[in-house]
Design an enzyme around this catalytic site. Structure first.
Site, short mmCIF file in Angstrom:
data_model
loop_
_atom_site.label_atom_id
_atom_site.label_comp_id
_atom_site.label_asym_id
_atom_site.label_seq_id
_atom_site.Cartn_x
_atom_site.Cartn_y
_atom_site.Cartn_z
N ASP A 38 -2.77 -3.41 8.93
CA ASP A 38 -3.75 -2.70 8.12
C ASP A 38 -5.11 -3.30 8.43
OD1 ASP A 38 -1.83 -1.12 6.88
OD2 ASP A 38 -1.54 -2.53 5.23
N ASP B 84 3.40 8.30 1.71
CA ASP B 84 3.56 7.33 0.63
C ASP B 84 4.23 8.06 -0.52
OD1 ASP B 84 2.20 5.10 1.83
OD2 ASP B 84 0.32 6.18 1.50
#
Length: 251
Positions: free
Chosen positions: A11, A130
């Site tokens: 990330d 997600d």
């Protein structure tokens, strides 16, 4: 049967690798290009970069990171975050990515999946999801880094993604993300049974057996992790050797 893959995920925010728990408490953990080189040495099958803030201003900086990484690593590179148009896909692939991952934008504009697959090929389009459990055998899809519930049924969504031409799904459990309590086996199993395209398991890896378990109990073709690798608790090689010793065919 497809050989299973191990994928470190980086990330990236403002040019740095960061990590949090359940999308909270973000902290810097290193340089993305150096991290990618290390995972390349360890035998990663693929490396994923997510531009987690994906602000428009930061995109130029981020593509510089992709270009530098593509020069130095020799495994497929998947890049996500802030990809909203076919031109964004083109620029990201041109910078050296092998695949793009679209998540929030895929939900807002499913045509992007179709157009991306049509122009660049299904193999270039991974849809990130997600999702969070809302009842037994029922999950809902979130966007914007797990902040906005779209009231979209996960199983219906993955079937549509496949129909639109995506080549792969990366399924992240918000409930498991960063907790190190193991992958969300029930959710992954349900999605793998609903589609015929490869599914990457994401969110929750905490110990070496979690990787073997996800391959033994679901149809996931790859397992993705961040914290375990970033904080050097495990190497990619150790995970692959462990899975092989369990009789799992690894890439």
């Amino acid at each position: 049967m497809l050989a299973k893959r191990i994928i470190p995920c980086l990330d990236v925010r403002n040019g740095k690798v960061v990590k949090g728990v359940n999308f909270e408490g973000i902290k810097d953990v290193g340089d993305p290009v150096e991290s990618a080189e290390e995972y390349n040495r360890q035998g990663a099958d693929e490396i994923v970069f997510y531009d987690i803030t994906a602000s428009y201003e930061g995109r130029g900086v981020f593509l510089d990171v992709v270009r530098e990484t593509a020069k130095k690593v020799f495994v497929p590179l998947t890049v996500g975050g802030g990809i909203t148009t076919v031109d964004d896909i083109r620029e990201t692939l041109r910078a050296g990515a092998d695949k793009v991952s679209v998540n929030s934008q895929a939900v807002k504009n499913p045509q992007l999946i179709h157009d991306g697959a049509d122009i660049f090929g299904s193999q270039c389009i991974c849809v990130g999801i997600d999702a969070k459990k809302i009842a037994d055998n029922k999950w809902t899809v979130y966007i914007n880094g797990g902040r906005v519930d779209m009231k979209l049924d996960l199983i219906e969504w993955v079937k549509r993604i496949e129909q639109l031409g995506a080549g792969e799904i990366c399924l992240n459990s918000i409930d498991a993300d960063g907790t190190k309590a193991g992958f969300d086996i029930d959710m992954l199993d349900a999605v793998c049974k609903a589609v015929n395209i490869p599914v990457i398991a994401s969110g929750g890896a905490g110990k070496i057996n979690d990787f073997a378990e996800v391959f033994e109990k679901t149809g996931a073709t790859a397992a993705l992790a961040a914290s375990l690798f970033h904080f050097k608790e495990l190497t990619v090689g150790e995970v692959k050797d462990y899975c092989r010793n369990k009789g799992i065919i690894m890439r």
